[in-house]
Design an enzyme around this catalytic site. Sequence first.
Site, short mmCIF file in Angstrom:
data_model
loop_
_atom_site.label_atom_id
_atom_site.label_comp_id
_atom_site.label_asym_id
_atom_site.label_seq_id
_atom_site.Cartn_x
_atom_site.Cartn_y
_atom_site.Cartn_z
N ASP A 18 0.08 9.78 45.48
CA ASP A 18 1.53 9.74 45.35
C ASP A 18 2.21 10.64 46.37
O ASP A 18 3.39 10.95 46.22
CB ASP A 18 1.94 10.17 43.94
CG ASP A 18 1.52 9.16 42.89
OD1 ASP A 18 1.68 7.95 43.15
OD2 ASP A 18 1.04 9.57 41.84
N ASP A 27 3.92 8.85 37.37
CA ASP A 27 2.76 8.02 37.66
C ASP A 27 1.97 7.87 36.36
O ASP A 27 2.18 8.63 35.42
CB ASP A 27 1.90 8.69 38.74
CG ASP A 27 0.69 7.87 39.10
OD1 ASP A 27 0.80 6.64 39.16
OD2 ASP A 27 -0.38 8.48 39.30
N ASP A 44 -0.02 12.68 40.76
CA ASP A 44 -1.29 13.40 40.83
C ASP A 44 -1.44 14.18 42.13
O ASP A 44 -2.44 14.86 42.33
CB ASP A 44 -2.47 12.44 40.67
CG ASP A 44 -2.52 11.36 41.75
OD1 ASP A 44 -1.78 11.49 42.75
OD2 ASP A 44 -3.27 10.39 41.59
#
Length: 807
Positions: free
Chosen positions: A697, A491, A693
């Site tokens: 996610d 991410d 995180d």
Amino acid sequence: MLLKHAVSVPLPGQPTVGAGAQTGVSALVSFSDERPKGPLQVHDDFSVLDDPVEQQEFTEFVDIDGRQVAQSVLMVQGMFCAACADTVEGALCNLPGVLKAEVHAATRRLTLKWDPELVKVSKLAGAVGEAGYRLLPMREALSISNRLAEGRKVLWRLFVAGICMMQVMMYAWPAYITEPGDIPPDIEHLLRWASWVLSLPVVIFASGSFFSGAWRDLKKGRIGMDTPVSIGILVTFAASSLATFDRSGPWGHEVWFDSLTMFVFFLMGGRYLEHKSRDRTAGALDDLMNRLPEVCDRRKPDGTFEPVSVRRLAVGDVVRVQAGQAFPGDGVLVSERVTVDEALLTGESHPVTRVAGDAVIAGSFNLASPVEVRVDKLGRDTRFAQIVALMEKASTEKPRLAILADRIAAPFLVLVLLSAFVAGIYWWQIDHSRALAVAVSVLIVTCPCALSLATPAAMLASAGALAKRGVLVRRLQAFEALAHIDTVIFDKTGTLTFDKVVLSAMQVRDGVPASTALALAGALAGASLHPASRAIAKAAADGWSGQGGDMPADDTAIRPVLTEVAEHAGQGMSGEDALHGALRLGSASFCGVTRSDLAAVTSPRVYLSDASGWLATFELDEGLRPDAHQAVAALQAMGIQTWLLSGDRSGAAQRISKLVGIDKVVAEAGPEQKLQEVIGLQNAGHQVAMVGDGLNDGPVLARANTSFALGTAAPLAQAQSDFVIQGGNVLDVVKSLKQARKTLTIVKQNLIWAAVYNSVSVPLALAGYMPPWLAGLGMAISSFWVIGNALRLNQGAGESNSAIGEI
């Protein structure tokens, strides 16, 4: 708290039972100088485990389908092998109110789900006591005194076996170096009697743990790993005793006291080394779970301090923490300054300084002089408790390979007994003088201890090594998945970048110093809590002198004083300055700026204008983590494909991708698209690791083959990941991947060793080429080799990220 000596008395400062003590249960105090001896018996006092205050340490209550269920993690003392774990599970699983009981053989931890309306912990502890084991909360079981007591007991058995073995070998030695008939019969008989007397302590005391373990298993209808060993010891001693008592009988021509004492010594030596190695294997996990103090000093209303149990503290209490002591809860520093060590909790490798008003976290160590702290959170509400919960879950989980090994070990033990029986009958027909020795050798050499220890020992050692770096392992099984991954997906926000914006560049109007523009913007931004305003205010306060600025880092001359400062929702800030007049800080439209005034920029920006128009542009950016590029490069060097999945706009995602060298980018992706991308890669045959995180996610982290979450980005309890990186270092992903690959290599080595050892030793024992003493030595070496090989995974656990290439 020590169970056997708990007494029911009110604690200082606590109400008595009649005055409204908690749930009507009086506080229980124990005397730590009186150590319980031997396994718990039916008549022992277990009521302390039912005290709600004590239960806070090892029990969590959750609602499942409208019913309150208790989940406890306890330590089982007296275990030595996987068969012991089966015995404890068997003693608990059939009790009313027990929903689940699972014991991890390598860590001796019991995971227990039970219905508090149907059963009490004291009853469960009593059932375990009847099976011959001791049930304790982990803090007590892992205490130094208990560890030393357990180690001393094993060491005493080893000492007795060693002393007696040497004496017996001295008496047996003449028989090896003389011809038959050289020793007078009366002297030979005297030597046998001396050997018999010296073998008694070995059988009665040194071998006691084998006999008690075998008896526990047989009472439960099980065949444990102590069973073949115990049969071998008893049969050897019985046959040798018959030969000593009746020299004219069928056994009278030979005794095996030397072999008996020697293999008991080797077995006890292996058990002692295994005990020490097991402590080292899970040492980091145990150190983390057992670091809170038992007692601390609480400030009384008159300003004096009194020592109290940590479990009796309340939110709002002010406590004094001594130098070298851990903080008992999350709180705020009352004293002026303190230096703390947060290495195991945040991944911060260096001591940090906190000043009055700063937060301190439970479990971190005070490295300076005594300080006072006001407690804000205690027990399960602290970050420390969340970390311990993750570690407990990891240390009680049985990896897939370990479950498979345990399933193989149980029928293998039955095969061992049958093999020894068949070997004894076969050799009795050939040479009855060797039949007993062959049967005993088969019993000893084929014990599958090494097979049961091969997987959990390696994975626990790796979990401990990563814990020292601030990486928490939530599932031991994840090591196997991580070792096989070929694709890592990152991410962007909060993972490759920080989760807050920073000032990256400035453009100013001709003739205006950058220092002046930043000071004016900082004065306006200081009155706002908007992330962009906070970034500019921080840059001004820190004397930012980065790209595009001509301000020296130590420039402190400009201190604008603004009036009529106001915030305009969704637009920006305004104010008045005596020199520049009306000032505005915010969006382009709010500041009256057109695109023709500025060079083209792609990053987020904030504008500053005065009465004359545009004054400055501040380009903001999510600060790139300093080790992001190095981590991606290291992964690619290992043959790992890297992806970036981001919900951010394409320009920002592409820019970060170029900075760190990511292979492929998918931008403007919502949670559903991210999930579909991962599923697509998996359907194409890729093994995927996701680094996110831990919050937005969540679905992707759960779907990936294995996953990482940065512990600073989301509450640990909400993380769906297998690994939690507390320090936020992306390079720890590389470290964990290398550790996982090395772990799987060690597991394979251990399993191969166990298989090769048995495939070589069993035929030798069946063929009569392995005497009992050598079988005992081989069994001890086999188990110790497995644990010693796993301990290699602890090497380099304290390395810095700069040494990531060496593992």
